[in-house]
Design a protein around this motif. Structure first.
Motif, short mmCIF file in Angstrom:
data_model
loop_
_atom_site.label_atom_id
_atom_site.label_comp_id
_atom_site.label_asym_id
_atom_site.label_seq_id
_atom_site.Cartn_x
_atom_site.Cartn_y
_atom_site.Cartn_z
N ARG A 137 9.12 5.65 5.59
CA ARG A 137 7.82 5.07 5.95
C ARG A 137 7.91 3.60 6.36
NH1 ARG A 137 7.44 9.43 3.59
NH2 ARG A 137 5.68 10.82 3.75
N ASN A 166 10.02 2.80 -10.24
CA ASN A 166 9.07 3.81 -10.65
C ASN A 166 9.09 3.83 -12.18
OD1 ASN A 166 7.73 6.16 -11.39
ND2 ASN A 166 8.48 7.32 -9.64
N TRP A 178 11.71 8.30 0.58
CA TRP A 178 10.31 8.34 1.02
C TRP A 178 9.89 6.97 1.55
CZ3 TRP A 178 5.52 6.27 -0.32
CH2 TRP A 178 4.40 7.00 0.08
N GLU A 187 2.11 1.68 -3.62
CA GLU A 187 1.02 2.07 -4.52
C GLU A 187 0.64 3.54 -4.32
OE1 GLU A 187 -2.03 -0.81 -3.75
OE2 GLU A 187 -0.87 -2.43 -4.68
N GLU A 188 0.74 4.01 -3.10
CA GLU A 188 0.41 5.42 -2.79
C GLU A 188 1.28 6.37 -3.62
OE1 GLU A 188 1.02 8.30 1.09
OE2 GLU A 188 0.46 6.21 1.44
N ARG A 189 2.49 5.95 -3.90
CA ARG A 189 3.43 6.80 -4.65
C ARG A 189 3.61 6.34 -6.10
NH1 ARG A 189 7.50 10.74 -2.46
NH2 ARG A 189 9.04 10.96 -4.10
N GLY A 190 2.86 5.31 -6.53
CA GLY A 190 2.95 4.83 -7.90
C GLY A 190 4.17 3.97 -8.16
N PRO A 228 0.81 -1.23 0.00
CA PRO A 228 0.00 0.00 0.00
C PRO A 228 0.84 1.28 0.00
CG PRO A 228 -0.85 -1.57 1.61
CD PRO A 228 0.46 -2.11 1.11
N LEU A 229 1.98 1.24 0.68
CA LEU A 229 2.86 2.42 0.68
C LEU A 229 3.41 2.68 -0.73
CD1 LEU A 229 4.94 1.82 3.94
CD2 LEU A 229 3.14 3.51 3.59
N ASP A 242 12.27 8.89 -4.13
CA ASP A 242 11.40 7.71 -3.99
C ASP A 242 11.98 6.77 -2.93
OD1 ASP A 242 9.62 8.46 -6.07
OD2 ASP A 242 10.84 7.44 -7.59
#
Length: 140
Positions: free
Chosen positions: A47, A32, A43, A7-10, A4-5, A40
């Motif tokens: 998290r 990416n 980030w 996917e949140e950023r693509g 999910p983390l 990326d």
């Protein structure tokens, strides 16, 4: 937890390694499609590091590394043939087909149980079981 983390950023998850020799290292490879950046990686590192600390999934002290898979990465699993669509690829076959055992071209993804590569304007379907090795290629 990680998906999910990403996917949140693509981003796409490419691989995870956990190395226990010496000080343990948790290595996460992300991709990416628009170009993986240091931002990326930072980030995701912040998290997932916080999430792992909260969940306490790794009970020993370890090093977390997040990076891109590399320009000429060896493909390790079938999902990567979809993740890296559009990239240049070199495929080595187990047995020669039409007197060739190397195919180079643009990766188009998977169709059924085949990998599709565009080589010189023609699409070639390569059965997964016939692939000995596949690497992304970087053209200078």
């Amino acid at each position: 937890m990680l998906l999910p983390l990403l996917e949140e950023r693509g981003l796409k998850l490419v691989d995870i390694e956990y190395i226990t020799e010496g000080r343990p290292i948790l290595r996460i490879y992300i991709y990416n499609p628009e170009g993986t950046t240091i931002e990326d990686c930072e980030w995701i590192s912040r998290r997932i590091g916080a999430l792992l600390d909260i969940e306490d999934l790794i009970p020993v002290s370890y090093t977390l590394e997040v990076s891109s898979p590399g320009l000429e990465r060896k493909l390790k699993n079938v999902e990567e043939y979809d993740i890296f669509k559009g990239r240049d690829i070199k495929i080595v076959l187990k047995q020669p087909v039409n007197k060739r055992n190397v195919i180079k071209g643009v990766l188009k993804g998977r169709k059924d149980n085949n990998v599709v590569v565009e080589e010189e304007g023609k699409e070639i379907n390569i059965p997964l079981e016939e692939i000995a090795r596949a690497n992304l290629e970087f053209k200078h």
